[in-house]
Design a protein around this motif. Structure first.
Motif, PDB file in Angstrom:
ATOM      1  N   TYR A 185      62.163  22.764 -54.773  1.00  0.00           N
ATOM      2  CA  TYR A 185      60.996  22.636 -55.662  1.00  0.00           C
ATOM      3  C   TYR A 185      60.261  21.310 -55.480  1.00  0.00           C
ATOM      4  N   ALA A 186      61.007  20.265 -55.089  1.00  0.00           N
ATOM      5  CA  ALA A 186      60.412  18.920 -55.097  1.00  0.00           C
ATOM      6  C   ALA A 186      60.216  18.323 -53.708  1.00  0.00           C
ATOM      7  N   SER A 187      60.630  19.029 -52.659  1.00  0.00           N
ATOM      8  CA  SER A 187      60.371  18.535 -51.299  1.00  0.00           C
ATOM      9  C   SER A 187      58.898  18.773 -50.963  1.00  0.00           C
ATOM     10  N   VAL A 188      58.419  18.127 -49.913  1.00  0.00           N
ATOM     11  CA  VAL A 188      57.046  18.378 -49.477  1.00  0.00           C
ATOM     12  C   VAL A 188      56.935  19.811 -48.940  1.00  0.00           C
ATOM     13  N   THR A 189      57.992  20.269 -48.300  1.00  0.00           N
ATOM     14  CA  THR A 189      58.041  21.671 -47.861  1.00  0.00           C
ATOM     15  C   THR A 189      57.782  22.605 -49.037  1.00  0.00           C
ATOM     16  N   ALA A 190      58.400  22.318 -50.163  1.00  0.00           N
ATOM     17  CA  ALA A 190      58.228  23.143 -51.362  1.00  0.00           C
ATOM     18  C   ALA A 190      56.803  23.023 -51.895  1.00  0.00           C
ATOM     19  N   LEU A 191      56.278  21.797 -51.888  1.00  0.00           N
ATOM     20  CA  LEU A 191      54.910  21.576 -52.362  1.00  0.00           C
ATOM     21  C   LEU A 191      53.917  22.386 -51.519  1.00  0.00           C
ATOM     22  N   VAL A 192      54.137  22.421 -50.211  1.00  0.00           N
ATOM     23  CA  VAL A 192      53.265  23.205 -49.327  1.00  0.00           C
ATOM     24  C   VAL A 192      53.359  24.687 -49.711  1.00  0.00           C
ATOM     25  N   ARG A 193      54.573  25.164 -49.964  1.00  0.00           N
ATOM     26  CA  ARG A 193      54.752  26.563 -50.383  1.00  0.00           C
ATOM     27  C   ARG A 193      54.003  26.835 -51.692  1.00  0.00           C
ATOM     28  N   GLN A 194      54.185  25.919 -52.655  1.00  0.00           N
ATOM     29  CA  GLN A 194      53.529  26.078 -53.956  1.00  0.00           C
ATOM     30  C   GLN A 194      52.005  26.056 -53.804  1.00  0.00           C
ATOM     31  N   THR A 195      51.529  25.208 -52.900  1.00  0.00           N
ATOM     32  CA  THR A 195      50.092  25.114 -52.651  1.00  0.00           C
ATOM     33  C   THR A 195      49.561  26.442 -52.093  1.00  0.00           C
ATOM     34  N   LYS A 196      50.256  26.981 -51.089  1.00  0.00           N
ATOM     35  CA  LYS A 196      49.820  28.243 -50.478  1.00  0.00           C
ATOM     36  C   LYS A 196      49.820  29.381 -51.502  1.00  0.00           C
ATOM     37  N   GLU A 197      50.841  29.416 -52.335  1.00  0.00           N
ATOM     38  CA  GLU A 197      50.901  30.458 -53.363  1.00  0.00           C
ATOM     39  C   GLU A 197      49.690  30.368 -54.294  1.00  0.00           C
TER      40      GLU A 197
END
Lengths: 313, 313
Positions: A185-197
């Motif tokens: 949830y808090a990695s940049v990888t997760a942020l990118v996922r959240q952004t795309k969603e």
């Protein structure tokens, strides 16, 4: 007296000569070639050390120790890498012996996240603190714990995996095999996922000016600063994920300082101001105990190298 | 040489004379009267100590220290209670001075969950371990951390609040003020809530033979053992909540042993067998590192008293 610090990454190896105060005298970097056998990788490291000694004119006799920071799970007492996904031959490798084949100097090894935490605590953002945790937001969420001025490794040298605190029971699958880890949830990888969603769910958002395959950690932040509502809500949620995990860390470890690292810290107060506010409200004893001190890492890419050099202490 | 251990609870005060090996020579207990000023409470403690000395014939000169385990947030260095909800006058109370008014003997204080963890690590279930965490499942979820044979308190003596690790981001409100703490899912209070919810949702469940206001931590376990499906699913979910929080603790602290305490441990392997299996699968590096050791607390109600007596070490 001087100390050699080596930051052995999956992509590059950084080698430096460092003073007792953590100042880099000279450093250089070569590609890792992580697909090669470790004998070759260590040969390159030794070559870097000799090059630096020649270029600085420092005699080998003035080097007190060689420290190696590396990804993976380690037996630091014996100087052995137990396993690491980053290297082709990354299982049960005797780092200490491999280096001893080149130099008759004491060799210390440490997990890369741990040595970075050590560097930031001893000579970086938390200088002077007795204890600190460092959380690095990147592809994953790295963690390092320093207590009484020393890396805290735990029983099997596997402590400090702060990214693998649970944040959401039964949540998003994590690379570690379980569900709902903070890292997911808090990695940049997760942020990118959240952004795309959010982009897919909000076709009108200006975030969609960026093609999906070019989305990075800045996409939502840039759009949020322009007032885009969908982006704002991604940023706000990301802040909450960060703060909630940090509160858990404070409630368990209660170190003097929390250090936040990783490229996303460039967002500065826009990211971390609200995170710090949420954190202070969510920790146990909120309002009754002094505020927890949160700082941004200062040493950047040098943290690994400097921390490795400080392993001797 | 002997040591006085005092377990100052919200309801009762237990006082004992303890040997260096943690054996209780003699103990007694009186009601706390938590609404009274601390001067009176400490007068009663002093009276208990004198009574025990008289009854055992041990001269005061052979008592090396007095240790007090207490709920609340402490400054253990100065011997001061910072705050505790359990006592009417529970703010900035100088425990050390209050005891020094009665005895000229070194006084140590410790958080009740911490001293219990110390006792179990030194002379109880984790005897011989270098490091351990203790998790006590009760009204809340208590936590204590012992590293290198000593209580780990953190910077403001507020470490080890293991019950306030997040389990569910934005989840059930916790007594601490934030949402989704592990305590709000894994305490016996939470289990009772989960049991009641399942009873209401499943009118056919045999759990409904118990009136709602008589539900306790055993209700779902008893019915599950008789094959009741709704009860089984409460028990299974509770095990998962437990395991998930324990995995977070292992990932951060990685102590040699995990100690589980509280009355619900009487469920034994029926509760903890599956929890242990889940835990081993959920920790970081699962399958690559040796199994984590999980044990049940042994000292029961004496843990607080014995741990307080061991505070001198």
């Amino acid at each position: 007296m001087y100390y050699i610090g080596i930051d052995l990454g999956g992509t590059n190896i950084a080698v430096g000569i460092v003073t007792a105060e953590g100042k880099i005298v000279k450093k250089m970097s070569v590609p890792t070639g992580a697909q090669r056998p470790f004998e070759e990788i260590f040969q390159d490291m030794a070559h870097c050390i000799r090059t630096l000694l020649t270029e600085t004119g420092i005699p080998e006799g003035e080097i007190r120790s060689i420290g190696i920071g590396t990804p993976g799970c380690l037996n630091t007492k014996e100087g052995i890498l137990i396993f690491a996904g980053n290297f082709k031959y990354g299982k049960l490798v005797n780092y200490r012996q491999l280096m001893k084949n080149h130099f008759d100097i004491p060799v210390y090894i440490g997990n890369d996240a741990n040595v970075a935490a050590l560097a930031e605590t001893k000579v970086g953002a938390a200088r002077g603190a007795e204890s600190a945790v460092m959380v690095t937001l990147g592809t994953g969420v790295g963690g390092g714990i320093v207590l009484d001025g020393k890396i805290y490794e735990g029983h099997l040298s596997a402590a400090g995996e702060l990214g693998h605190l649970v944040l959401v029971h039964d949540g998003v699958p994590c690379t570690c095999g379980r569900k709902g880890c903070w890292e997911a949830y808090a990695s940049v990888t997760a942020l990118v996922r959240q952004t795309k969603e959010a982009m897919l769910a909000n076709p009108d958002s200006i975030m969609n000016q960026t093609p999906l395959d070019k989305v990075n950690g800045r996409t939502s932040f840039d759009a949020a600063k322009k007032g885009d509502a969908a982006a704002l809500s991604v940023v706000q949620k990301y802040r909450e994920y960060l703060a909630d995990g940090l509160a858990s860390i404070v409630n368990v470890l209660n170190t003097e300082v929390i250090i936040i690292g990783g490229g996303i810290c460039k967002e500065g107060d826009y990211l971390l101001g609200p995170v710090n506010e949420m954190l202070q409200k969510r920790v146990f004893g909120a309002g009754l105990l002094p505020e927890r001190k949160m700082v941004v890492a200062q040493l950047g890419n040098d943290a690994g190298l400097v921390g490795a050099a400080l392993l001797h202490a």
